[in-house]
Design an enzyme around this catalytic site. Structure first.
Site, PDB file in Angstrom:
ATOM      1  CD  GLU A  32      -2.598   1.570   2.452  1.00 32.15           C
ATOM      2  OE1 GLU A  32      -2.676   0.680   3.307  1.00 32.15           O
ATOM      3  OE2 GLU A  32      -3.274   2.617   2.485  1.00 32.15           O
ATOM      4  CG  ASP A  97       7.718   8.258  14.785  1.00 27.61           C
ATOM      5  OD1 ASP A  97       8.756   8.951  14.801  1.00 27.61           O
ATOM      6  OD2 ASP A  97       6.588   8.742  14.634  1.00 27.61           O
ATOM      7  CG  ASP A  99       8.194  13.483  17.066  1.00 27.51           C
ATOM      8  OD1 ASP A  99       8.166  13.530  15.829  1.00 27.51           O
ATOM      9  OD2 ASP A  99       8.031  14.474  17.803  1.00 27.51           O
ATOM     10  CB  CYS A 109      18.247  23.586  24.254  1.00 26.28           C
ATOM     11  SG  CYS A 109      17.773  22.049  23.462  1.00 26.28           S
ATOM     12  CB  CYS A 110      14.235  23.726  21.404  1.00 25.10           C
ATOM     13  SG  CYS A 110      15.833  23.928  20.673  1.00 25.10           S
ATOM     14  CB  CYS A 119      17.110  19.150  21.763  1.00 21.99           C
ATOM     15  SG  CYS A 119      16.472  20.244  20.544  1.00 21.99           S
ATOM     16  CB  SER A 148      10.940  12.418  10.750  1.00 16.46           C
ATOM     17  OG  SER A 148      11.076  13.586  11.534  1.00 16.46           O
ATOM     18  N   GLY A 149      12.660  14.711   8.737  1.00 14.13           N
ATOM     19  CA  GLY A 149      12.511  15.996   8.063  1.00 14.13           C
ATOM     20  C   GLY A 149      12.364  17.163   9.017  1.00 14.13           C
ATOM     21  NE  ARG A 151       8.616  18.048  16.886  1.00 18.23           N
ATOM     22  CZ  ARG A 151       8.749  18.338  18.167  1.00 18.23           C
ATOM     23  NH1 ARG A 151       9.504  19.322  18.556  1.00 18.23           N
ATOM     24  NH2 ARG A 151       8.095  17.654  19.048  1.00 18.23           N
ATOM     25  CE  LYS A 312       7.609  12.348   6.862  1.00 23.54           C
ATOM     26  NZ  LYS A 312       8.039  13.674   7.220  1.00 23.54           N
TER      27      LYS A 312
HETATM   28 ZN   LIG Z   1      17.329  22.408  21.225  1.00 21.05          ZN
END
Ligand SMILES: [Zn+2]
Ligand code: SF4
Lengths: 407, 490
Positions: A32, A97, A99, A109-110, A119, A148-149, A151, A312
């Site tokens: 698929e 996965d 993430d 940091c973020c 990170c 994954s493009g 994060r 993806k």
């Molecule tokens: Zn960061």
């Protein structure tokens, strides 16, 4: 985008990787594909007979991205005509996965959608652990890590046995690997040591590695316990009222005490307990638990548990960042910087620039080399190519062995 | 005669059972992996008994899960049922006819395979129940006979050598479950014999991290062998069922078999259980989850019958339907524990987890056991008739004329309703007298109990509440003690 699909997207490599041999088999044509089109239109149960077929359709629909699902018992596009019960997933890469979202509670940091080199260290720590565990404990070898493009990172495992795992087996494997339930930092979310005092062997063997990550990443760099709130978070993880009171008192005059110092304070408290005492054992266990909780991979279990989960495709373009979902070498993951991953815009520019020179040299006609090899996509496509070659070699070996046996 | 399913499997119209010429040791052990299909001729009667008796046991096992019985309770109940319907004695039981017991076990399993291979849902439930039955028997097996069974099959496990055990000593020890007393645990571990199997064969041990894994091999302590066997059994049956499903179309030709197989699988779905067929010792008035399906056929008004049928068909009902039907069942007299069992079984495709989280509370709530603990009444016809947010209204009002007529015929033709009755009913519907139409249907379908036209649900009363309809219908079903017609309170 269309130019990207027409000239750069490595359909052939993707085909080889999914199909395991040159002649199209059910691994590809009963597979698929799902397309996300502009305006959030989602087209499921597409399937193709060859990589040219796939390319044609992709170029026609120009999807913002597309996903790869399982191999079904019959061609997904003929789903409607399949007799009842004749359409169900039979094979699928084992996928994972990881993430950044799951690390939001602990990174300093973020936040939100942001990600930086610092990170990314969470992700690379997770990749190390997972890569080693899968190879050593489960014995799988055909692993492909894909950025994954934005994060996160995906893992696709193509070993024959992995492809054939049932949902029940996938669930078991995820259970084995899952240590952290949920993702909060407020309280203990570990599910280890059930009924046992010592850590399960699979964790014991990586604890040493995690301890290094912990001191470099959590303490030194992210300084996770470096303010009043952070200090309290740490205290909540310590199951010993006396020690908590002592540490809180110690830290009350120094609210910005660095995490490294706080950790040393904690360790000093442990050392002050009698060797071999229950108290000391409990505290040591708690210390190990904290290290694991902060550094062990946080998996999105649902992705891995079901064969029919869509993921993806590699080399798609992330719609927000424009970055390509490129393969990543786990051995050099520490040096990987998501911000240096080529974007679709950059690639098209590179293509234009080299176009001028090659045209100047060669004049009219099709260039002898593939377009992607004239851009910074080259090394990534080669990585997938090599990976696919390995899978195909393995597949041939198995086939030959099976043929030998049947003689 | 039919040939199908797997290999040869022949059936005689009449005639006594005819045991194959396979010598004395056809069934050397109690435990059976059911590799080969039965190769003997049997009568239809034997065919049915073997299947139904086994079905009782499997249904009881399913019930046990829905009733939340512990493993020990389940074992006790199942063993008791087995003694009654499907005894299976060990080789040491000299005075029993071991051979024919095992033959019946063998036969019943294969017939039910035919009946249950036809949908994924049925397959899944059959496998689960059969595996549980296997476990119960395995645990209760005589040690020597179990050993005999184990060595009769190649389970494909590799003994771990002394050197290997030495090599992984610490890892193995730390994943070794045993006595809380450390010294005892160590001692047991030292004498434990380990086996290597591919990890995919012991998923449950892997999930709980109860083994040591290296290179895809699970190091399994000897006493966890059973876990491997159970999984093997499950996988084995699953494959066999899929195979049978593929062969089944060839069976269609035998017209005598299909109805039997259909009945068998429906019986399982509705949960025929021995408790239902022998209510001995139980309060006979007490409603059981297993009785609902049957009651719905005989006693429910059209609105509730429709909800019930939808639930059985889809294993699901939308919110308002659940509420409406749930309250109806409560007022009908279904105790809370049974209601939970009933809904648990009906939502058969739902995980236990989801059911417990989302539905158990609501059911208890509707019984006034949760939340504000109100005693919610069931909805009356008036409420059902008023168009609301749901599509679970009164069929007399909400169905198109055409649909209503065919629904009436298919629902009630067994109870005596014919197409000749339709014009009269439809005239009331057209005039907007929906409950009058419903009352007329009640009269017609209960005329065999002596209900006359105009008598309604007693004393000329017409239907105003679905529970009143059902209660009266059930009342009429009881042997009449007093001569007077009974008046039912709504
Ligand atoms: Zn960061
Ligand atoms: S009239 Fe009342 S009892 Fe009869 S079907 Fe309609 S709602 Fe149900």
């Amino acid at each position: 985008m269309l130019t990207f699909y027409r000239r750069l997207y490595p359909f052939k490599a993707i085909f080889n990787w999914l199909n395991h041999e040159h002649a199209p088999s059910k691994l590809f044509n009963q597979r698929e594909f799902a397309f996300t089109l502009a305006g959030d239109v989602y087209l499921r149960y597409q399937s193709f007979n060859s990589h040219d077929d796939l390319k044609k359709q992709v170029c026609q629909l120009n999807p913002t991205r597309f996903e790869i699902g399982p191999v079904y018992s019959s061609k997904p596009r003929d789903k409607k005509t399949a007799r009842a019960g004749g359409f169900h997933p039979i094979m699928r890469e084992l996928v994972f996965d990881i993430d950044m979202t799951d690390y939001d509670p602990i990174r300093t940091c973020c936040s939100g959608a942001g990600i930086c080199k610092r990170c990314w260290a969470f992700i690379s720590a997770a990749v190390h652990v997972l890569d080693t565990a899968i190879r050593e404990q489960f014995g799988y070898e055909q692993l492909l890590w894909v950025y994954s493009g934005r994060r996160g990172i995906h893992l696709w495992i193509s070993d024959k046995e992995a492809m054939e795992l049932t949902d029940q087996q996938r669930k078991a494997l995820v259970g084995w690997l899952t240590v952290i339930q949920g993702g909060g930092k407020e309280s203990k979310k570990l599910s280890i040591r059930s009924g046992m005092r010592s850590l399960p062997p699979s964790l014991q063997s990586i604890l040493e590695h995690l301890a290094v990550v912990f001191s470099e990443l959590i303490l030194a760099d992210q300084n996770c316990f470096g303010d009043k709130e952070g200090g309290e978070t740490l205290l909540q993880l310590i199951p010993d009222a006396g020690v908590v009171v002592a540490l809180r008192k110690l830290w009350s005059d120094d609210p910005s005490r660095h995490s490294e110092d706080r950790w040393q304070d904690f360790k000093a408290q442990i050392r002050s307990c009698d060797k071999g005492s229950q108290q000391r054992l409990n505290l040591t266990a708690a210390m190990e638990d904290i290290i694991i909780q902060y550094t062990y991979p946080r998996l999105d279990a649902e992705v891995s548990k079901h064969r029919n989960h869509l993921l993806k495709a590699p080399f798609c373009v992330h719609p927000k960042t424009g970055r390509i979902c490129v393969p990543v070498n786990p051995k050099t993951i520490d040096d990987f910087d998501p911000e240096t991953v080529p974007t679709v815009g950059q690639l098209l520019r590179e293509l234009d620039e080299t176009q001028v020179t090659t045209e100047g040299e060669q004049g009219e006609g099709r260039p002898a080399v593939a377009d992607w090899s004239r851009t910074s996509l080259k090394s990534y496509v080669e990585m997938l190519d090599n990976h696919a070659k390995e899978i195909m070699g393995e597949f041939r070996k198995e086939k030959r062995a099976a043929a030998d046996e049947s003689w | 005669m039919f040939k199908g399913g797997e290999k040869k499997f022949t059936l005689n119209d009449s005639g006594s059972p005819h045991v194959g010429q396979h010598g004395f040791l056809k069934y050397p052990t109690r435990l059976n992996f059911y590799d080969d299909a039965p190769l003997f001729d049997i009568s239809i009667e034997e065919f049915e008994t073997a299947a139904i008796d086994r079905l009782r046991i499997l249904a009881e096992i399913e019930s046990s899960a829905a009733r939340n019985r512990t493993w020990e309770e389940l074992k006790t109940v199942t063993n008791a049922q087995c003694v009654k319907y499907l005894p299976l004695n060990s080789n040491t039981a000299k005075n029993n006819d071991i051979e024919s017991e095992r033959r019946k076990d063998h036969l019943g399993h294969f017939i039910l395979r035919l009946a249950f291979c036809r949908s994924e849902d049925l397959r899944r439930r059959f496998i689960k129940a059969e595996t549980t039955l296997f476990k119960v028997r395995y645990e209760g097996d005589v040690f020597s006979e179990r050993e005999q069974f184990l060595s009769s099959r190649d389970f494909n496990w590799v003994p771990v050598t002394k050197a290997e055990k030495q090599e992984h000593w610490n890892e193995l020890l730390s994943s070794y479950y045993g006595s809380k007393i450390e010294a005892e645990r160590k001692k047991a571990f030292e004498s434990e014999k380990y086996y290597k199997v591919k990890w995919t064969r012991v998923p449950d041990l892997v999930e709980k991290r109860r083994v040591f894994l290296a290179g895809g091999w699970a190091f399994v302590p000897g006493r966890e062998q059973s876990s491997i066997i159970y999984h093997e059994f499950e996988v084995h049956i699953e494959k066999a069922l899929e195979m049978t499903a593929r062969m089944l179309p060839r069976l269609d030709e035998d017209t005598r078999l299909m109805p039997i197989l259909d009945n068998l699988s429906q019986g399982f779905l509705a949960g025929i259980s021995s408790e239902w067929s022998n209510p001995a010792g139980e309060n006979p008035d007490e409603l059981k989850a297993e009785m609902i399906d049957d009651l719905s056929k005989k006693h429910f008004p059209m609105c509730m019958k429709t909800l019930h049928d939808n639930l059985m068909r889809d294993n699901h009902l939308k919110h308002f339907g659940r509420l409406q039907y749930g309250l109806f069942l409560k007022v009908l007299g279904l105790p809370i524990e049974e209601a939970i069992v009933f809904w648990r079984k009906s939502f058969s495709r739902m995980t236990d987890d989801k059911f417990n989280k989302e539905h158990k509370y609501n059911i208890r709530h509707s019984y006034g056991l949760e939340g504000k603990r109100a005693n919610y009444p069931a909805k009356s016809c008036l409420q059902i008739l008023t168009p609301g947010p749901s599509d679970h209204g009164c069929p007399y009002r909400h169905y198109s004329a055409e649909n209503l007529q065919s629904a009436l015929l298919s629902t009630y033709s067994q109870s005596g309703l014919t197409s000749a009755d339709l014009p009269e009913i439809m005239a009331q519907v057209k005039a907007g007298h929906f409950h009058v139409a419903c009352t007329r249907v009640f009269e017609i379908t209960h005329s065999f109990r002596g209900v006359k036209k105009g008598e309604g649900i007693g004393g000329g009363e017409s239907v105003t509440h679905p529970n009143q309809y059902a209660a009266r219908s059930m009342e009429l079903d009881k042997p009449q003690v007093e001569g007077d017609a009974m008046v039912i309170e709504a």
